[in-house]
Design an enzyme around this catalytic site. Structure first.
Site, PDB file in Angstrom:
ATOM      1  N   ASN A  60       0.873  -1.175   0.000  1.00 62.75           N
ATOM      2  CA  ASN A  60       0.000   0.000   0.000  1.00 62.75           C
ATOM      3  C   ASN A  60       0.908   1.222   0.000  1.00 62.75           C
ATOM      4  O   ASN A  60       1.491   1.566   1.026  1.00 62.75           O
ATOM      5  CB  ASN A  60      -0.912  -0.001   1.225  1.00 62.75           C
ATOM      6  CG  ASN A  60      -1.813   1.220   1.280  1.00 62.75           C
ATOM      7  OD1 ASN A  60      -1.745   2.098   0.421  1.00 62.75           O
ATOM      8  ND2 ASN A  60      -2.653   1.291   2.304  1.00 62.75           N
ATOM      9  N   TYR A 148      -4.724  13.486 -11.968  1.00 60.60           N
ATOM     10  CA  TYR A 148      -3.856  12.430 -12.508  1.00 60.60           C
ATOM     11  C   TYR A 148      -2.713  13.045 -13.302  1.00 60.60           C
ATOM     12  O   TYR A 148      -1.537  12.675 -13.149  1.00 60.60           O
ATOM     13  CB  TYR A 148      -4.689  11.504 -13.388  1.00 60.60           C
ATOM     14  CG  TYR A 148      -3.907  10.394 -14.046  1.00 60.60           C
ATOM     15  CD1 TYR A 148      -3.541   9.255 -13.330  1.00 60.60           C
ATOM     16  CD2 TYR A 148      -3.549  10.479 -15.390  1.00 60.60           C
ATOM     17  CE1 TYR A 148      -2.829   8.229 -13.938  1.00 60.60           C
ATOM     18  CE2 TYR A 148      -2.845   9.462 -16.004  1.00 60.60           C
ATOM     19  CZ  TYR A 148      -2.491   8.335 -15.273  1.00 60.60           C
ATOM     20  OH  TYR A 148      -1.789   7.319 -15.879  1.00 60.60           O
ATOM     21  N   LYS A 152       1.445  12.904 -12.829  1.00 63.46           N
ATOM     22  CA  LYS A 152       2.351  12.372 -13.843  1.00 63.46           C
ATOM     23  C   LYS A 152       3.358  13.414 -14.321  1.00 63.46           C
ATOM     24  O   LYS A 152       4.500  13.082 -14.658  1.00 63.46           O
ATOM     25  CB  LYS A 152       1.545  11.796 -15.015  1.00 63.46           C
ATOM     26  CG  LYS A 152       0.726  10.568 -14.627  1.00 63.46           C
ATOM     27  CD  LYS A 152       1.609   9.445 -14.057  1.00 63.46           C
ATOM     28  CE  LYS A 152       0.835   8.168 -13.830  1.00 63.46           C
ATOM     29  NZ  LYS A 152       1.703   7.056 -13.372  1.00 63.46           N
TER      30      LYS A 152
END
Length: 221
Positions: A60, A148, A152
């Site tokens: 995790n 997201y 990135k």
């Protein structure tokens, strides 16, 4: 024997990447978050393809104790990591106003914070290269992928900076476009093709300076 450590390798790009290393008889560390059964399937095929040793670990990336335990177990088993592939990631495809705080945190902590933390812990044991899986969304922004995309872009910045810090270890960002995985409802480039490019990057097939980008779409033309 050479050892590769791949985060998020029970399914998708991570799984296919593991298969490429297994075919070359590498020892493989597979990590999974929720789906132990899929991880065990990946383990079996890696062994069938030629991997000498396969270690399956639950990870995790949002939990520091989990990160510590996985690193401890991998190093206890192998003593080194030749190649680290930071592949694990999560995405919520919706506009920012529609995302919950939990969804925002999940992406930031998994895709960027966790990647950085596990890399930090493994650096003393890495011999050859670090491959960070970014995205085409890490090179330009797309509506519905704001968080997201931010993670990135961060991965690419981390790659470039880390390359300045490390001597003797190559660090690259591999940037896939739309890839046929669960994340895209299995639409796009076959994950096996992306796995091959990650394997090639890790084993020195591309003439690129440390810190550089490897854009999957350019190599598939």
């Amino acid at each position: 024997m050479s050892v590769v450590f791949i985060t998020g390798s029970s399914i998708g790009i991570g799984r296919e990447t593991a298969y490429w290393f297994a075919k070359d008889n590498w020892d493989v560390v597979i990590t999974y978050y929720k789906n132990k059964e899929e991880a065990e399937r990946t383990e079996k095929k890696c062994r069938d393809l030629g991997a000498k040793e396969v270690l399956v670990l639950n990870l995790n990336l949002k939990d520091n104790e989990s990160v510590d335990k996985v690193v401890e177990n991998a190093i206890e088993k192998f003593g080194k990591i030749d190649v680290l592939v930071n592949n694990a990631g999560v995405v919520y495809s919706k506009e920012l106003e529609e995302q919950t705080d939990e969804e925002i945190e999940d992406q930031l902590r998994t895709n960027l914070e966790g990647l950085i933390k596990i890399t930090k812990r493994l650096i003393p044991f890495i011999k050859d290269s670090i491959i960070n899986v970014s995205s085409g969304a890490g090179k330009r922004g797309f509506g519905g992928l704001s968080v997201y995309s931010a993670t990135k872009f961060g991965v690419r910045g981390f790659t470039q900076s880390l390359a300045e810090e490390l001597e003797g270890v190559n660090v690259f960002s591999v940037n896939p476009g739309s890839t046929a995985t669960k994340m895209t409802n299995f639409k796009g480039v076959p994950a096996d093709k992306v796995g091959e490019i990650i394997y090639n990057a890790a084993t020195g097939e591309y003439d690129i300076h440390s810190g550089g980008d490897i854009d999957v779409w350019d190599l598939l033309q």
